[in-house]
Write a protein that holds these residues in place. Structure first.
Motif, PDB file in Angstrom:
ATOM      1  N   GLY A  73      78.292 -28.723 -18.534  1.00 14.01           N
ATOM      2  CA  GLY A  73      76.920 -28.223 -18.569  1.00 14.01           C
ATOM      3  C   GLY A  73      76.476 -27.855 -19.968  1.00 14.01           C
ATOM      4  O   GLY A  73      75.293 -27.603 -20.200  1.00 14.01           O
ATOM      5  N   ALA A  74      77.421 -27.798 -20.913  1.00 10.51           N
ATOM      6  CA  ALA A  74      77.057 -27.508 -22.300  1.00 10.51           C
ATOM      7  C   ALA A  74      76.280 -28.688 -22.873  1.00 10.51           C
ATOM      8  O   ALA A  74      76.523 -29.845 -22.502  1.00 10.51           O
ATOM      9  CB  ALA A  74      78.309 -27.254 -23.130  1.00 10.51           C
ATOM     10  N   PRO A  75      75.324 -28.427 -23.765  1.00  8.96           N
ATOM     11  CA  PRO A  75      74.539 -29.525 -24.341  1.00  8.96           C
ATOM     12  C   PRO A  75      75.431 -30.535 -25.064  1.00  8.96           C
ATOM     13  O   PRO A  75      76.521 -30.194 -25.547  1.00  8.96           O
ATOM     14  CB  PRO A  75      73.602 -28.811 -25.325  1.00  8.96           C
ATOM     15  N   ALA A  76      74.966 -31.759 -25.147  1.00  5.68           N
ATOM     16  CA  ALA A  76      75.699 -32.809 -25.855  1.00  5.68           C
ATOM     17  C   ALA A  76      75.634 -32.580 -27.360  1.00  5.68           C
ATOM     18  O   ALA A  76      74.729 -31.914 -27.867  1.00  5.68           O
ATOM     19  CB  ALA A  76      75.115 -34.176 -25.499  1.00  5.68           C
ATOM     20  N   VAL A  77      76.606 -33.118 -28.067  1.00 10.60           N
ATOM     21  CA  VAL A  77      76.703 -32.982 -29.520  1.00 10.60           C
ATOM     22  C   VAL A  77      76.713 -34.373 -30.139  1.00 10.60           C
ATOM     23  O   VAL A  77      77.425 -35.258 -29.666  1.00 10.60           O
ATOM     24  CB  VAL A  77      77.981 -32.212 -29.924  1.00 10.60           C
ATOM     25  N   GLN A  78      75.948 -34.536 -31.185  1.00  5.58           N
ATOM     26  CA  GLN A  78      75.797 -35.856 -31.783  1.00  5.58           C
ATOM     27  C   GLN A  78      76.737 -36.057 -32.959  1.00  5.58           C
ATOM     28  O   GLN A  78      76.947 -35.159 -33.768  1.00  5.58           O
ATOM     29  CB  GLN A  78      74.357 -36.057 -32.249  1.00  5.58           C
ATOM     30  N   GLY A  79      77.324 -37.273 -33.019  1.00  5.61           N
ATOM     31  CA  GLY A  79      78.175 -37.624 -34.137  1.00  5.61           C
ATOM     32  C   GLY A  79      77.823 -39.006 -34.663  1.00  5.61           C
ATOM     33  O   GLY A  79      77.221 -39.825 -33.961  1.00  5.61           O
ATOM     34  N   ARG A  80      78.213 -39.268 -35.905  1.00  6.18           N
ATOM     35  CA  ARG A  80      77.953 -40.556 -36.562  1.00  6.18           C
ATOM     36  C   ARG A  80      79.286 -41.176 -36.942  1.00  6.18           C
ATOM     37  O   ARG A  80      80.154 -40.505 -37.502  1.00  6.18           O
ATOM     38  CB  ARG A  80      77.088 -40.341 -37.798  1.00  6.18           C
ATOM     39  N   LEU A  81      79.447 -42.461 -36.603  1.00  6.43           N
ATOM     40  CA  LEU A  81      80.680 -43.148 -36.972  1.00  6.43           C
ATOM     41  C   LEU A  81      80.689 -43.333 -38.492  1.00  6.43           C
ATOM     42  O   LEU A  81      79.921 -44.110 -39.044  1.00  6.43           O
ATOM     43  CB  LEU A  81      80.776 -44.494 -36.258  1.00  6.43           C
TER      44      LEU A  81
END
Length: 332
Positions: A73-81
């Motif tokens: 339920g925690a918000p998603a986290v964005q990453g960059r390759l």
């Protein structure tokens, strides 16, 4: 925002980005998301089945963006390759320390212990209201074949929290361990597609009495799909329970009092139920293709289940379960 990014790439805060590859599940135990939130670059490996899909099937390359979520339920986290190694693994850099909120209201669902949602509204003063959204469960005699897979997928997409395969006397499907594992995979993929942040629980098959006899009728409501003449229309049953499904909060009363045109002082209306009276959970019960037997119907009546009708037509099991769950979900 990330959802406005074109698939072909773009620029985010001066950083050249590639494609947006959607969501990737990472269990909390992996510590992957925790590392990104701490500002550390993390290694995504091909040995991990979720990483394998992004790195090999989707052929992620440097600059591509991935949203990671843990299903709690925690918000998603964005990453960059950032770097792709010769062995096929990749280094994922955090794009931001801020988390991504779900873009669809339907994806804001419940954790194992539902967390209250707090909002504020300012009129002549600021009022804070807290409401716990009831968990939504579906108890259903699963149909055969792909129809059961379709139902699990759709129940996940609309926000159902608990899926209870029912072992009724007239059940046509007795799912084994392999089928349950398949349904768990389907729920995960449906969460990614629908941007849902919590993964529903697919329970072990059980008989009706074990699923619902532990329910506390003071905080638990059961809607039972019935073709009997005594059944009330589903919309009427939901209307009768509207204050327990979605209690009137002090915030709502304040808003009503300050927005209703009047020449005299407005007194906030007294709600039928308060947040403290709200239901902890709602269960939708749908029988197998042959319907519940008379003893099973008697058990439902003894437990205070409300028999509800979906209209004059006879619906397939998966259709009835989806329609009922959708209606209840919208009422929460």
């Amino acid at each position: 925002g990330v959802h406005a990014m074109k698939k072909g790439g773009g620029v985010v805060k001066g950083i050249k980005t590639g494609r947006h590859l959607g969501r990737c599940f990472m269990p909390p135990s992996a510590g992957f998301i925790e590392g990104l939130l701490a500002g550390r670059s993390m290694t995504l490996t091909k040995q991990d089945k979720h990483g394998y899909h992004k790195l090999t099937v989707q052929r992620a390359r440097e600059g591509d963006m991935i949203d990671f979520f843990d299903g709690t339920g925690a918000p998603a986290v964005q990453g960059r390759l950032e770097t792709k190694f010769k062995n096929g693994d990749a280094l994922i850099a955090p794009m931001t320390t801020q988390t991504l909120q779900a873009t669809l209201p339907l994806t804001i669902t419940h954790t194992a212990t539902p967390a209250p949602t707090t909002q504020t509204t300012t009129a002549t003063a600021t009022a804070t209201a807290t409401r716990t959204i009831p968990r939504l469960g579906v108890c259903v005699g699963m149909p055969k074949g792909n129809r059961a897979d379709w139902l699990v997928q759709k129940l996940t997409e609309i926000g159902v929290d608990d899926i209870y395969p029912l072992s009724a006397q007239r059940s046509v499907l007795a799912p084994g361990e392999g089928r349950l594992e398949r349904w768990e995979r389907i729920t995960l993929e449906a969460c990614k597609q629908s941007l849902r942040l919590t993964i529903p629980i697919v329970h072990e098959p059980s008989i009706l009495s074990k699923i619902i006899t532990s329910a506390n009728q003071d905080t638990y409501r059961i809607y039972w799909g019935s073709m009997d003449g005594s059944a009330v229309p589903l919309q009427d049953a939901l209307a009768a329970d509207r204050y327990r499904l979605k209690p009137v909060t002090p915030q709502a009363m304040l808003k009503t009092a300050t927005t209703t045109p009047t020449t005299t002082t407005t007194t906030p209306p007294t709600p039928t139920a308060t947040p403290q009276d709200s239901l902890a959970a709602v269960l939708v019960a749908i029988g197998p293709e042959g319907d519940f037997t008379e003893p099973e119907k008697q058990l439902l009546q003894q437990l205070g289940a409300v028999p509800v009708s979906l209209g004059p037509r006879r619906l397939r099991t998966e259709t009835a379960a989806f329609v009922m769950a959708s209606a209840v979900s919208l009422a929460l």
